[in-house]
Design a protein around this motif. Structure first.
Motif, PDB file in Angstrom:
ATOM      1  N   THR A 186       0.845  -1.199   0.000  1.00  0.00           N
ATOM      2  CA  THR A 186       0.000   0.000   0.000  1.00  0.00           C
ATOM      3  C   THR A 186       0.880   1.249   0.000  1.00  0.00           C
ATOM      4  OG1 THR A 186      -1.767  -1.151   1.185  1.00  0.00           O
ATOM      5  CG2 THR A 186      -1.799   1.251   1.237  1.00  0.00           C
ATOM      6  N   VAL A 187       1.925   1.246   0.807  1.00  0.00           N
ATOM      7  CA  VAL A 187       2.865   2.371   0.830  1.00  0.00           C
ATOM      8  C   VAL A 187       3.574   2.485  -0.512  1.00  0.00           C
ATOM      9  CG1 VAL A 187       4.965   3.268   1.904  1.00  0.00           C
ATOM     10  CG2 VAL A 187       3.156   2.300   3.324  1.00  0.00           C
ATOM     11  N   ILE A 188       3.928   1.353  -1.114  1.00  0.00           N
ATOM     12  CA  ILE A 188       4.545   1.377  -2.442  1.00  0.00           C
ATOM     13  C   ILE A 188       3.595   2.034  -3.447  1.00  0.00           C
ATOM     14  CG2 ILE A 188       5.356  -0.049  -4.356  1.00  0.00           C
ATOM     15  CD1 ILE A 188       7.316   0.098  -2.051  1.00  0.00           C
ATOM     16  N   GLN A 189       2.316   1.714  -3.362  1.00  0.00           N
ATOM     17  CA  GLN A 189       1.341   2.330  -4.265  1.00  0.00           C
ATOM     18  C   GLN A 189       1.261   3.835  -4.033  1.00  0.00           C
ATOM     19  OE1 GLN A 189      -0.660   0.724  -6.774  1.00  0.00           O
ATOM     20  NE2 GLN A 189      -0.779   2.889  -7.324  1.00  0.00           N
ATOM     21  N   GLU A 190       1.304   4.260  -2.769  1.00  0.00           N
ATOM     22  CA  GLU A 190       1.266   5.686  -2.459  1.00  0.00           C
ATOM     23  C   GLU A 190       2.488   6.401  -3.057  1.00  0.00           C
ATOM     24  OE1 GLU A 190       1.045   5.607   1.765  1.00  0.00           O
ATOM     25  OE2 GLU A 190      -1.106   5.129   1.818  1.00  0.00           O
ATOM     26  N   LEU A 191       3.645   5.785  -2.981  1.00  0.00           N
ATOM     27  CA  LEU A 191       4.854   6.376  -3.563  1.00  0.00           C
ATOM     28  C   LEU A 191       4.738   6.439  -5.078  1.00  0.00           C
ATOM     29  CD1 LEU A 191       7.512   4.613  -1.324  1.00  0.00           C
ATOM     30  CD2 LEU A 191       7.050   7.077  -1.389  1.00  0.00           C
TER      31      LEU A 191
END
Length: 259
Positions: A186-191
């Protein structure tokens, strides 16, 4: 202390020995603690693919070949940037791509991370030491063309955001390292989303278009029946976009591999 990849972003096609690992191109001098679930699959693979061969020389994009940086980005922006960079003596020779790269990697360098110690370098060196082959999904020239895809106006706007938010690059680095350590896609998607917001044209070239080209090699490898291990930047394995989602859309069943 080694950086512990305690829950890596590691996927495998169901029923097949074809794996994908989210990587970072910088690493600490003490290296990484990589789980056996990763190294065992990597060592056993018939084929090992990286974005480019980590051993290939990469041209220095830091400097420009003509005009000055101030002429390109304007005097006011140049003055802010010069102050941010500590008034380097080679300022006028810098390229805007080089500057954006320098601002992005500065937080990693402050942690003692180096490009020669990234996960891709560590694993490719492991393969070569064992006498195994290393393959590339693209050439260095193709990667450079993707990095250079953003128009000047877009690059200047990205530079303005970084200059107006001095801690932004550090926060992004912290988030990426957290996501790599915990496997948080999810954090990867946000980045990835932020990258697309900051530099949409360049992001399309760096992410979408490259993934479309890589997918041809990935699918051909899967169809060949050979076992394989693919190491790509973590942003290519995001929650709702990237290689894994593209494979799922092509009816591949693919699962996260527990550490």
């Amino acid at each position: 202390m080694p950086f512990d990849l305690r829950n890596p972003i590691h996927w495998r096609i169901r029923g097949r020995a074809v794996s994908f690992l989210g990587s970072i191109h910088f690493g600490p001098a003490d290296g990484f603690l990589i789980p056996l679930s990763v190294t065992d699959a990597f060592d056993a693979a018939d084929d090992r693919f990286f974005e480019v061969d980590p051993a290939s020389p990469f041209p220095n994009l830091k400097y420009r070949s003509s005009s000055s940086l101030q002429d390109e980005i304007g005097a006011e922006r140049a003055a802010l940037l010069r102050q941010r960079l500590g008034n380097p003596t080679d300022f006028d020779r810098l390229s805007i791509l080089g500057v954006l790269g320098q601002l992005a990697v500065q937080p990693y360098r402050e942690r003692g991370f180096q490009p020669s110690a990234g996960i891709d370098h560590v694993l490719s060196a492991r393969a070569r030491k064992a006498g195994k082959t290393v393959s590339a999904l693209e050439t260095v020239d193709a990667q450079i063309r993707a990095f250079s895809a953003g128009p000047l106006g877009e690059l200047c706007r990205a530079l303005d955001v970084l200059l107006a938010n001095p801690d932004l690059a550090s926060r992004m680095a912290n988030n990426l390292l957290y996501a790599l350590q915990t496997g948080n896609v999810t954090v990867i998607q946000e980045l990835r989303d932020f990258t697309r917001t900051l530099r949409p044209i360049q992001a399309r070239a760096l992410l979408d278009e490259r993934e479309e080209r890589w997918l041809r090699t990935i699918v051909a490898t899967i169809e060949s029946g050979r076992s394989a291990f693919f190491v790509v930047g973590a942003l290519h394995l995001a929650e709702h976009e990237g290689i894994i989602v593209r494979l799922q859309q092509a009816s591949c069943e693919i699962d996260r591999v527990p550490a």
